[in-house]
Design a protein around this motif. Structure first.
Motif, PDB file in Angstrom:
ATOM      1  N   SER A   4       0.828  -1.204   0.000  1.00 22.01           N
ATOM      2  CA  SER A   4       0.000   0.000   0.000  1.00 22.01           C
ATOM      3  C   SER A   4       0.866   1.258   0.000  1.00 22.01           C
ATOM      4  CB  SER A   4      -0.958   0.001   1.194  1.00 22.01           C
ATOM      5  OG  SER A   4      -0.246   0.052   2.403  1.00 22.01           O
ATOM      6  N   VAL A   5       2.045   1.202   0.607  1.00 18.91           N
ATOM      7  CA  VAL A   5       2.959   2.329   0.586  1.00 18.91           C
ATOM      8  C   VAL A   5       3.433   2.564  -0.846  1.00 18.91           C
ATOM      9  CG1 VAL A   5       5.226   3.134   1.330  1.00 18.91           C
ATOM     10  CG2 VAL A   5       3.701   2.039   2.964  1.00 18.91           C
ATOM     11  N   LEU A   6       3.805   1.480  -1.510  1.00 17.31           N
ATOM     12  CA  LEU A   6       4.248   1.605  -2.888  1.00 17.31           C
ATOM     13  C   LEU A   6       3.130   2.158  -3.753  1.00 17.31           C
ATOM     14  CD1 LEU A   6       6.375   1.207  -5.042  1.00 17.31           C
ATOM     15  CD2 LEU A   6       5.582  -1.150  -5.292  1.00 17.31           C
ATOM     16  N   GLU A   7       1.902   1.692  -3.535  1.00 15.39           N
ATOM     17  CA  GLU A   7       0.764   2.202  -4.288  1.00 15.39           C
ATOM     18  C   GLU A   7       0.589   3.695  -4.057  1.00 15.39           C
ATOM     19  OE1 GLU A   7      -2.615  -0.250  -3.295  1.00 15.39           O
ATOM     20  OE2 GLU A   7      -1.515  -2.057  -3.832  1.00 15.39           O
ATOM     21  N   SER A   8       0.814   4.153  -2.818  1.00 13.85           N
ATOM     22  CA  SER A   8       0.712   5.586  -2.523  1.00 13.85           C
ATOM     23  C   SER A   8       1.756   6.379  -3.294  1.00 13.85           C
ATOM     24  CB  SER A   8       0.901   5.838  -1.022  1.00 13.85           C
ATOM     25  OG  SER A   8      -0.105   5.215  -0.279  1.00 13.85           O
ATOM     26  N   VAL A   9       2.993   5.842  -3.341  1.00 11.66           N
ATOM     27  CA  VAL A   9       4.063   6.516  -4.066  1.00 11.66           C
ATOM     28  C   VAL A   9       3.721   6.567  -5.550  1.00 11.66           C
ATOM     29  CG1 VAL A   9       6.492   6.377  -4.751  1.00 11.66           C
ATOM     30  CG2 VAL A   9       5.840   5.914  -2.384  1.00 11.66           C
ATOM     31  N   VAL A  10       3.332   5.423  -6.098  1.00 11.29           N
ATOM     32  CA  VAL A  10       2.988   5.359  -7.526  1.00 11.29           C
ATOM     33  C   VAL A  10       1.814   6.278  -7.829  1.00 11.29           C
ATOM     34  CG1 VAL A  10       2.147   3.838  -9.372  1.00 11.29           C
ATOM     35  CG2 VAL A  10       3.955   3.056  -7.837  1.00 11.29           C
ATOM     36  N   ASP A  30       8.404  -2.949 -15.687  1.00  8.26           N
ATOM     37  CA  ASP A  30       8.885  -1.972 -16.642  1.00  8.26           C
ATOM     38  C   ASP A  30       9.835  -1.029 -15.915  1.00  8.26           C
ATOM     39  OD1 ASP A  30       7.324  -0.218 -15.187  1.00  8.26           O
ATOM     40  OD2 ASP A  30       5.731  -0.115 -16.677  1.00  8.26           O
ATOM     41  N   GLU A  31      10.184   0.069 -16.535  1.00 10.43           N
ATOM     42  CA  GLU A  31      11.175   0.961 -15.929  1.00 10.43           C
ATOM     43  C   GLU A  31      10.683   1.658 -14.657  1.00 10.43           C
ATOM     44  OE1 GLU A  31       9.212   3.621 -19.130  1.00 10.43           O
ATOM     45  OE2 GLU A  31       9.666   1.511 -18.871  1.00 10.43           O
ATOM     46  N   PHE A  32       9.420   1.467 -14.291  1.00 12.68           N
ATOM     47  CA  PHE A  32       8.900   2.082 -13.074  1.00 12.68           C
ATOM     48  C   PHE A  32       8.642   1.082 -11.951  1.00 12.68           C
ATOM     49  CE2 PHE A  32       7.500   4.788 -16.634  1.00 12.68           C
ATOM     50  CZ  PHE A  32       8.214   5.926 -16.299  1.00 12.68           C
ATOM     51  N   THR A  33       8.941  -0.180 -12.185  1.00 18.56           N
ATOM     52  CA  THR A  33       8.661  -1.217 -11.196  1.00 18.56           C
ATOM     53  C   THR A  33       9.692  -1.172 -10.073  1.00 18.56           C
ATOM     54  OG1 THR A  33       7.726  -2.625 -12.907  1.00 18.56           O
ATOM     55  CG2 THR A  33       8.349  -3.703 -10.842  1.00 18.56           C
ATOM     56  N   ILE A  34       9.211  -1.118  -8.847  1.00 16.73           N
ATOM     57  CA  ILE A  34      10.073  -1.198  -7.673  1.00 16.73           C
ATOM     58  C   ILE A  34      10.098  -2.670  -7.277  1.00 16.73           C
ATOM     59  CG2 ILE A  34      10.424  -0.452  -5.290  1.00 16.73           C
ATOM     60  CD1 ILE A  34      10.651   1.806  -7.358  1.00 16.73           C
ATOM     61  N   GLU A  35      11.293  -3.263  -7.217  1.00 17.35           N
ATOM     62  CA  GLU A  35      11.382  -4.697  -7.002  1.00 17.35           C
ATOM     63  C   GLU A  35      11.637  -5.085  -5.543  1.00 17.35           C
ATOM     64  OE1 GLU A  35      13.598  -6.796 -10.044  1.00 17.35           O
ATOM     65  OE2 GLU A  35      13.453  -5.016 -11.308  1.00 17.35           O
ATOM     66  N   GLU A  36      12.776  -4.703  -4.978  1.00 16.74           N
ATOM     67  CA  GLU A  36      13.154  -5.187  -3.648  1.00 16.74           C
ATOM     68  C   GLU A  36      13.108  -4.126  -2.561  1.00 16.74           C
ATOM     69  OE1 GLU A  36      13.779  -8.242  -2.597  1.00 16.74           O
ATOM     70  OE2 GLU A  36      13.658  -9.222  -4.536  1.00 16.74           O
ATOM     71  N   THR A  53       5.660  13.719   1.332  1.00 14.83           N
ATOM     72  CA  THR A  53       6.555  14.179   0.285  1.00 14.83           C
ATOM     73  C   THR A  53       5.752  14.359  -0.992  1.00 14.83           C
ATOM     74  OG1 THR A  53       8.382  12.911   1.250  1.00 14.83           O
ATOM     75  CG2 THR A  53       8.662  13.636  -1.019  1.00 14.83           C
ATOM     76  N   GLU A  54       5.975  15.468  -1.660  1.00 11.81           N
ATOM     77  CA  GLU A  54       5.335  15.652  -2.955  1.00 11.81           C
ATOM     78  C   GLU A  54       6.129  14.831  -3.963  1.00 11.81           C
ATOM     79  OE1 GLU A  54       4.431  19.105  -6.209  1.00 11.81           O
ATOM     80  OE2 GLU A  54       4.387  19.650  -4.080  1.00 11.81           O
ATOM     81  N   VAL A  55       5.554  13.728  -4.357  1.00 10.99           N
ATOM     82  CA  VAL A  55       6.250  12.805  -5.247  1.00 10.99           C
ATOM     83  C   VAL A  55       6.148  13.317  -6.674  1.00 10.99           C
ATOM     84  CG1 VAL A  55       6.370  10.415  -6.053  1.00 10.99           C
ATOM     85  CG2 VAL A  55       5.704  10.900  -3.696  1.00 10.99           C
ATOM     86  N   ASN A  56       7.292  13.313  -7.357  1.00 14.27           N
ATOM     87  CA  ASN A  56       7.317  13.706  -8.757  1.00 14.27           C
ATOM     88  C   ASN A  56       8.173  12.697  -9.522  1.00 14.27           C
ATOM     89  OD1 ASN A  56      10.076  14.446  -8.439  1.00 14.27           O
ATOM     90  ND2 ASN A  56       9.418  16.432  -7.630  1.00 14.27           N
ATOM     91  N   LEU A  57       8.255  12.843 -10.797  1.00 22.02           N
ATOM     92  CA  LEU A  57       8.977  11.884 -11.626  1.00 22.02           C
ATOM     93  C   LEU A  57      10.445  11.795 -11.241  1.00 22.02           C
ATOM     94  CD1 LEU A  57       8.851   9.890 -13.950  1.00 22.02           C
ATOM     95  CD2 LEU A  57       9.228  11.786 -15.530  1.00 22.02           C
ATOM     96  N   LYS A  58      11.085  12.934 -10.958  1.00 25.28           N
ATOM     97  CA  LYS A  58      12.506  12.936 -10.583  1.00 25.28           C
ATOM     98  C   LYS A  58      12.725  12.136  -9.301  1.00 25.28           C
ATOM     99  CE  LYS A  58      16.348  15.960  -9.511  1.00 25.28           C
ATOM    100  NZ  LYS A  58      16.653  16.509  -8.238  1.00 25.28           N
ATOM    101  N   PHE A  60      10.767   9.825  -8.024  1.00 25.72           N
ATOM    102  CA  PHE A  60      10.479   8.420  -8.274  1.00 25.72           C
ATOM    103  C   PHE A  60      11.644   7.742  -8.983  1.00 25.72           C
ATOM    104  CE2 PHE A  60       8.761   4.773 -10.510  1.00 25.72           C
ATOM    105  CZ  PHE A  60       8.085   4.143  -9.476  1.00 25.72           C
ATOM    106  N   LYS A  61      12.294   8.455  -9.919  1.00 23.16           N
ATOM    107  CA  LYS A  61      13.454   7.887 -10.614  1.00 23.16           C
ATOM    108  C   LYS A  61      14.597   7.635  -9.641  1.00 23.16           C
ATOM    109  CE  LYS A  61      12.664   9.457 -15.316  1.00 23.16           C
ATOM    110  NZ  LYS A  61      13.140  10.293 -16.429  1.00 23.16           N
ATOM    111  N   GLU A  62      14.776   8.513  -8.647  1.00 22.07           N
ATOM    112  CA  GLU A  62      15.803   8.293  -7.622  1.00 22.07           C
ATOM    113  C   GLU A  62      15.508   7.015  -6.845  1.00 22.07           C
ATOM    114  OE1 GLU A  62      16.091  11.775  -5.152  1.00 22.07           O
ATOM    115  OE2 GLU A  62      16.665  13.049  -6.835  1.00 22.07           O
TER     116      GLU A  62
END
Length: 192
Positions: A4-10, A30-36, A53-58, A60-62
């Protein structure tokens, strides 16, 4: 929970950029999948970060970059995972227990200090110092009573001069060179 945390971030990333709308329908990585990383970081920390945190693409890429760097080393199949029975895994578990502030130290240490630590650890592992029955094993540790071993290691690494260390090992080599039959002729060695 981690999911659910990952879903919130996504969800935050989707809202901020609009480019992630297609992710909801995709089930493959894909390139946005968080694995471990979602299983490595404690959920309370990741959840607090996602909520505040205001999540943005930058950002998320980090997160994705760090996940990719760590995914193999934190996987259950890793040589140092919680399930590994390899001596190297025991070595790093022991290092973590012995130095619980090591990550905090590394955060502030300069690259020279981290490089010297890495060199030292690589040298110890390469010499099989983490194995009790290593090739070339001389028995220096076994000849010291268990309660004094850490003090001897401290003295050898932190206080002894190069000359003191050399003289110490010359003497220990002489003691180790005596064959068991010769020890018996001396009436045995009294236990401390």
């Amino acid at each position: 929970s981690g999911g659910s945390v990952l879903e919130s971030v996504v969800s935050g990333v989707k809202h901020a950029s609009g480019v992630f709308d297609r992710l909801a329908a995709e089930e493959e990585k894909d390139e946005f999948t968080i694995e471990e990383l979602q299983h490595t970081l404690k959920g309370s920390y990741l959840s607090r970060w996602a909520r505040h945190t205001e999540v943005n693409l930058k950002l998320f890429k980090e997160l994705r970059n760090v996940d990719q760097w760590l995914k193999d080393v934190v996987s259950d199949q890793s040589a140092t995972s919680q399930f590994s029975v390899l001596p190297e895994a025991d070595f790093f578990r022991g290092l973590d227990r012995a130095l619980p502030g090591l990550c905090e130290w590394m955060r502030g240490a300069d690259e020279g200090d981290i490089g010297r630590l890495k060199e030292s650890l690589q040298s110890l592992l390469a010499s099989n110092a983490h194995l009790a029955e290593a090739e070339g094993y001389r028995g220096y540790r076994d000849m010291i009573v268990p309660r004094d071993r850490s003090s001897i290691v401290f003295w050898l690494t932190m206080e002894a001069s190069p000359e003191q260390r050399k003289q110490y090992f010359v003497l220990m080599d002489r003691i180790l060179a005596v064959k068991p039959a010769e020890n018996a002729a001396l009436g045995g060695i009294r236990k401390r």
